[in-house]
Design a protein around this motif. Sequence first.
Motif, PDB file in Angstrom:
ATOM      1  N   THR A  53       0.834  -1.211   0.000  1.00 34.69           N
ATOM      2  CA  THR A  53       0.000   0.000   0.000  1.00 34.69           C
ATOM      3  C   THR A  53       0.864   1.255   0.000  1.00 34.69           C
ATOM      4  O   THR A  53       0.534   2.243  -0.668  1.00 34.69           O
ATOM      5  N   CYS A 356      -8.038  -0.191  -3.926  1.00 32.16           N
ATOM      6  CA  CYS A 356      -9.344  -0.785  -3.578  1.00 32.16           C
ATOM      7  C   CYS A 356      -9.583  -2.127  -4.278  1.00 32.16           C
ATOM      8  O   CYS A 356     -10.305  -2.976  -3.746  1.00 32.16           O
ATOM      9  N   ILE A 359      -8.398  -5.018  -2.252  1.00 30.18           N
ATOM     10  CA  ILE A 359      -9.217  -5.060  -1.036  1.00 30.18           C
ATOM     11  C   ILE A 359     -10.581  -5.684  -1.331  1.00 30.18           C
ATOM     12  O   ILE A 359     -11.082  -6.526  -0.569  1.00 30.18           O
TER      13      ILE A 359
END
Length: 406
Positions: A53, A356, A359
Amino acid sequence: MSPATARSWVVPLAWTAVLLDGFDLVVLGTVLPALLRDHVWGLTPGTASVISTFGLIGMTIGALTIGTITDLIGRRKALIIAVTAFSAFTALCALSPSAFVFGLLRFLAGLGLGGCLPTAIALVTEYARKGKGGSATTTVMTGYHVGAVLTALLGIWLIQPLGWRAMFVAGALPALVLVPLMIKYLPESESFERARETQAKSATDVVGGLFRGGLLRATIAFWVTSFMGLLLVYGLNTWLPEIMRQAGYPLGAALGLLLTLNLGGVVGLLVAGRVADRAGVRPAAIFWFIGAALFLALLSVKLPAAGLYVAVFLTGGFVFSAQVLVYAYIGKTYPDAMRATGIGWAAGVGRVGAICGPILGGALLSAGIAYPWGFYAFAGVGAVGAAAVTGVRAGRAREDTATPVP
């Protein structure tokens, strides 16, 4: 050096810079198994996710800042700075003494990497032949997937005998050749030079221009589309093998499908660019996002082996090309003085989608519903991307004022 000779260097040098972005896409995934297996720095999967990240956050900030700076100092200087910074910090990753330092260096390398893409695309767009902006952008972006494939193969060759640190040394070495070539041969954009007298004088002015003069609607639409496009790219690259394994396919086949997905992306880029040149970049982008949505939904159906590989190949051809067509459309919509800023900010917002995507896939896997609902969710993302592209008015794209190439 004649202007014609200088222009002939633009695409090869920009393509190589974008190839480095492809290196970064898969290098962490290539070295992580060795880091976790050998318990380097006591690394855990959770810590590895944080490091990943950090790199994406750096790329987000780099796209926003260097993309904007490009419209102030020029494409040539910005691209040289971005490549130099990325390569230097990538080399330092090989010397990391701790997970914290490694994550910090990945963040700093991401700053340079994030700036490569908008600057390279802006420069190539401005040197494309009239009416060939779409194919120029997609051709340069094939470097992204070539870099990803080469890095995966390099990992097989290097990590076992030399260790994971060798991968980061190898990733930095191209700069020893690329940067001197850029300094000697990369020309400044003639479009940028012409716009110097009328361009904004500060970063605030150039960013503010994205929301003035009837561009507000287009800017928001591009941001939404880029978010959806990179969510698909990173979500599928991260989780496709595991989703297919949950669907009952053997792990070997699942990894083969990931390679097929990326090969489809390379072919799709070449086809999409030529379609965009002939039919227009707006209808091509809409069609490509719709195609991505349809083929993602199709993957939820249990298919025979041959049909599955064809479907995954076509999915890659639509998913990866759709996002690149958005960059080409941005290049045609914004004027010369803010083109790199427009691409940079769209790419920066898109990097949030890149965070995202994994995720979303991970959440669906954790819930035990990744197959088939993961494909339905990703298909929905593609549909939203298609709808967002339509938010840019058909007549808003400016006439192609790129510098003609003889």
